[in-house]
Design an enzyme around this catalytic site. Structure first.
Site, PDB file in Angstrom:
ATOM      1  CG  ASP A   1      -7.858   4.463   0.262  1.00 22.39           C
ATOM      2  OD1 ASP A   1      -7.788   3.226   0.349  1.00 22.39           O
ATOM      3  OD2 ASP A   1      -6.989   5.227   0.709  1.00 22.39           O
TER       4      ASP A   1
ATOM      5  CG  ASP B   1      -2.070   0.904   1.180  1.00 20.63           C
ATOM      6  OD1 ASP B   1      -2.284   1.520   0.124  1.00 20.63           O
ATOM      7  OD2 ASP B   1      -2.787   1.015   2.190  1.00 20.63           O
TER       8      ASP B   1
ATOM      9  CD  GLU C   1      -0.380   5.265  -4.140  1.00 21.61           C
ATOM     10  OE1 GLU C   1      -1.112   4.287  -4.333  1.00 21.61           O
ATOM     11  OE2 GLU C   1       0.098   5.549  -3.024  1.00 21.61           O
TER      12      GLU C   1
END
Length: 800
Positions: free
Chosen positions: A483, A405, A408
């Protein structure tokens, strides 16, 4: 036509006329008078690479996206020199290169224009960073449609949209919000039922404009790097997607349990809570194969540690969960807490494994543990070190999968939510700034994670899930869409995103069922679980801020709906596994939007809700509250309503009833759908019989497949698999089912129960391999039209 040597429009520079041409086997170079080189590489007859250099200079040819195992080779390659153009001819295409300005026109062998340059290649010098802003514009004929580009939360058809690719942490993103977590610079264009694809392999921030700025022009550009794109010709869309997936890489088979149902929340802790959730699934008889531990399992959010207060003996806990069929998945983020007493930090610091700023200091950013440094996953030495960190988690504690997670990479409390542009990366020996490495950072983290799990979990297959990805990430990891929010609009978005990811080469994708942010109603959760069981990756996940989101949170009716549909997924596991086999072997998308399924039907070009699960199951989620059904489009052909067994003619819209315990679901006529018995987890039961649901079809043959193996491990790669190919032929008074088997794997079951659906005659006689059998010997049930036959039959005749 642009003919000036260096024509300039608003600061853009253009190629001049061609002054030389050369060919080296599959590479053809055209050089212009102002130092532009166009290199055309013929990878296959329908896959062509276009690469442009300015100043007579190409960069080092390196890509994280391109697979080494992709198909290469062609049967025809000729170059013709005409007065005003060169023409490159392959078996499938004719590529016209204008001598005046190297503009490109691509035609099929019948001289239909498939794709042509508008302004073509042009560029703008970037004085701020050096290098060029590289641009390409293509003519967009009226009626051309556009699809692809990964996880974009907008209408499936991208006509009229402008898209940005810059991996971004977008908590609670909205419809049409852009950019999101992934960068997949691949799109499919289709005009007059002929499809092509373009993959712009450039990891800088890229943009795509589909007739947004100029009505008849499609363009794409990047803020650095080279104009380097691959062209794929169909003419069918599925052929475009399979060729792109072959180029960027196909995954290996996941373990079968990874296709089961997964349960996750931020966060399940302490151990007693994890056990409570696991026990409740077994008590309620809702199948579940995996349970996830979010960041709270760690000591102060330090990766590769355990909070000993919450989890005093993780190895014991993981083993006890495994005894009950649960595989434990743990989260691992890229941020490594700055802490001299923390072994992972100290080791990375000592070996200089962290990303640095331009002037030398380490890249420092705040994430969950507080101040962190970040490993440079573009450095192969760092990836090898990172992989080694999984030894304890995988080999010693017994964790079965890892969830990456925040990759990015996400950074809190800073503009842009990520690294500054001046951060430096190794880029596998091609040093660069974060402008170039940003979009592939998450993929390289997932790659290193995959390599660690594969090393320490061997001989079992690895399971990785990532939030951020670039083209080619499917070689290492599954993904989810980030999300999302517990709203009906996000149910629509989840459906779109899963379809779009499948047509973008990343089939092993799902959404957070029920929504991550906020709290769904019971009805919304039920409708979402109905959709989620038809996504390749199936997981409920929530933030926990607004209450619990386990199926039992919403009362008995929703428990029953959840159980019914999760059970259906487990029954369909052999069908789903076979879909995955087709994806692994041929790059065939696991979900097919209606336009991907039947592009010649113009009615499909703007459909968003309906999709094909595999090749033979049509699904259409109910996406509005208080609905007892919905209107949907049934594709051309004939179908059976799965619930009522009603025979339906396709090619139009119709109303379909769907109470809360139902989803519109249809089976293609002639299909043979394999099913397993219901299990609470993969491997709970020995499969003692395979069920085949056979849907009658009059006329043309229909082919169905069933792929099986040991459900984990790598014996399948040595031929130890079972691939059954069934051919169904239906006549007015007879059904013929032929079976051909490949592979050396021997299944546990010895018999198959065949259920015949929609047959127009009363069964009077059955022949197995040319021998007439007594009906009672095959346990013929005339009410259900079921028979039991040996698994090894080669030809079955069922007659009136």
């Amino acid at each position: 036509m642009i003919t000036n040597t260096e024509l300039e429009i608003k600061g853009n520079l253009f190629p001049g006329k061609i002054i030389s041409f050369s060919q080296n086997v599959d590479k053809i170079n055209f050089t212009t008078e102002n130092g532009v080189i166009l290199q055309v590489t013929i990878l296959r007859g329908s896959v062509i690479r276009f690469r442009y250099a300015t100043d007579n200079n190409f960069e080092n040819d390196f890509s994280y996206a391109i697979s080494e195992t992709g198909v290469r080779g062609y049967s025809v390659l000729e170059v013709e020199d005409h007065n005003e153009e060169y023409v490159i001819i392959t078996k499938k295409l004719k590529i016209h290169i204008a001598k005046a300005n190297i503009n490109v026109v691509i035609k099929d062998t019948a001289d239909n224009v498939i794709c042509k340059d508008d302004w073509g290649f042009h560029w703008e010098q970037s004085y701020e960073y050096g290098g060029n802003i590289v641009k390409m514009s293509k003519n967009a004929p009226q009626g051309e449609c556009y699809y692809g580009l990964g996880d974009k939360p907008m209408h499936l058809n991208l006509k009229g949209k402008r898209i940005e690719n810059w991996a971004t942490d977008q908590y609670a993103f909205g419809k049409d919000q852009d950019p999101l977590y992934k960068s997949v610079p691949f799109y499919i264009g289709m005009h007059e039922e002929r499809a092509y694809g373009i993959f712009f392999d450039n990891t800088f921030r890229t943009f795509f404009d589909f007739c947004h700025e100029r009505r008849n022009v499609t363009s794409f550009w990047a803020q650095g790097g080279e104009m380097n794109y691959y062209f794929f010709y169909g003419p069918d869309m599925q052929g475009v997607v399979t060729r792109y997936t072959d180029l960027t890489g196909k995954p290996e088979l996941p373990p079968l349990w990874a296709l089961g149902y997964h349960q996750c929340k931020w966060s399940y802790y302490p151990e007693s809570k994890v056990k409570e959730v696991a026990n409740k699934f077994r008590e309620l008889q809702i199948p579940c194969d995996a349970i996830y531990l979010d960041i709270d399992y760690m000591e102060g959010f330090r990766c590769f540690t355990w909070n000993k207060e919450y989890f005093p003996d993780p190895k014991r806990m993981v083993a006890e969960l495994a005894e009950d069929g649960f595989k434990t998945i743990v989260i691992i983020d890229p941020g490594i807490k700055i802490d001299q007493e923390y072994g992972v930090f100290k080791e990375a610091l000592d070996n200089d494994y962290f990303c640095k700023r331009a002037d030398g200091p380490y890249m420092r950013g705040k994430v969950w543990p507080g101040e962190c440094f970040f490993p440079d996953f573009t450095n192969p030495e760092v990836r090898e070190w990172w992989a080694g960190l999984f030894k304890e988690l995988i080999d010693e504690i017994g964790v079965k999968g890892v969830w990456n997670d925040m990759n990015e990479p996400a950074v809190m409390e800073v503009p842009g939510k990520t690294f500054p542009n001046d951060v430096r990366h190794d880029y596998d020996g091609n040093p660069c700034s974060h402008r170039k490495a940003h979009n592939i950072y998450g993929t390289q983290m997932a790659r290193a994670t995959y390599e660690g799990i594969k090393q320490f979990g061997y001989p079992k297959r690895p399971f990785v899930i990532t939030r951020s990805a670039y083209s080619g990430a499917q070689r290492y990891t599954s993904s989810w869409t980030g999300d999302n929010i517990a709203t009906w609009e996000h149910l629509w978005i989840a459906n779109i995103q899963a379809q779009r990811m499948s047509m973008s080469g990343m089939s092993f994708t799902g959404s957070d069922i029920g929504g991550f942010a906020e709290q769904p109603t019971g009805e919304l959760y039920a409708r979402w679980i109905q959709l989620g069981v038809f996504h390749p990756f199936c997981r409920t996940h929530s933030s926990g801020d607004h209450g619990d989101q386990e199926p039992w949170t919403f009362g008995k009716e929703v428990i029953d709906v959840t159980r019914k549909f999760v059970e259906l997924r487990y029954q369909l596991l052999p069908y789903l596994y076979t879909m995955f086999w087709d994806y692994v072997e041929q790059g065939i998308p696991m979900l097919k939007s209606l336009v991907l399924y039947d592009q010649e039907d113009i009615q499909t070009h703007y459909r968003t809700d309906e999709f094909i699960f595999g090749n033979q199951i049509l699904v259409c989620p109910v996406q509005e509250p208080n609905s007892k059904g919905r209107r949907m489009y049934i594709p051309r052909g004939n179908w059976f309503n799965y619930w009522t067994r009603e025979y339906v003619n396709g090619g139009g819209e119709q109303w379909v009833d769907a109470d809360l315990d139902s989803i519109p679901m249809f089976i293609k006529e002639g299909a043979i759908i394999p099913k397993y018995p219901i299990q609470q987890y993969v491997g709970e039961k020995k499969i003692d019989q395979l069920t085949l649901e056979v849907y009658y079809k009059l006329g043309d043959k229909e082919v169905s497949k069933v792929y099986e193996d040991a459900e984990d491990g790598y014996d399948y790669s040595k031929g130890r698999y079972s691939l059954r190919t069934f051919t169904f032929t239906g006549k007015e008074q007879e059904i013929i089912i032929q079976q051909h088997k490949n592979g050396t794997f021997i299944t546990d079951y010895e018999t198959m129960e065949i259920e015949l659906i929609g047959i127009p005659f009363v069964i009077k006689q059955i022949e197995i391999d040319n021998v007439t059998v007594v009906l009672k010997d095959v346990h013929f049930d005339p009410k259900k039209n079921t028979i039991v036959v040996p698994k090894g039959f080669t030809e079955l005749h069922i007659e009136a």
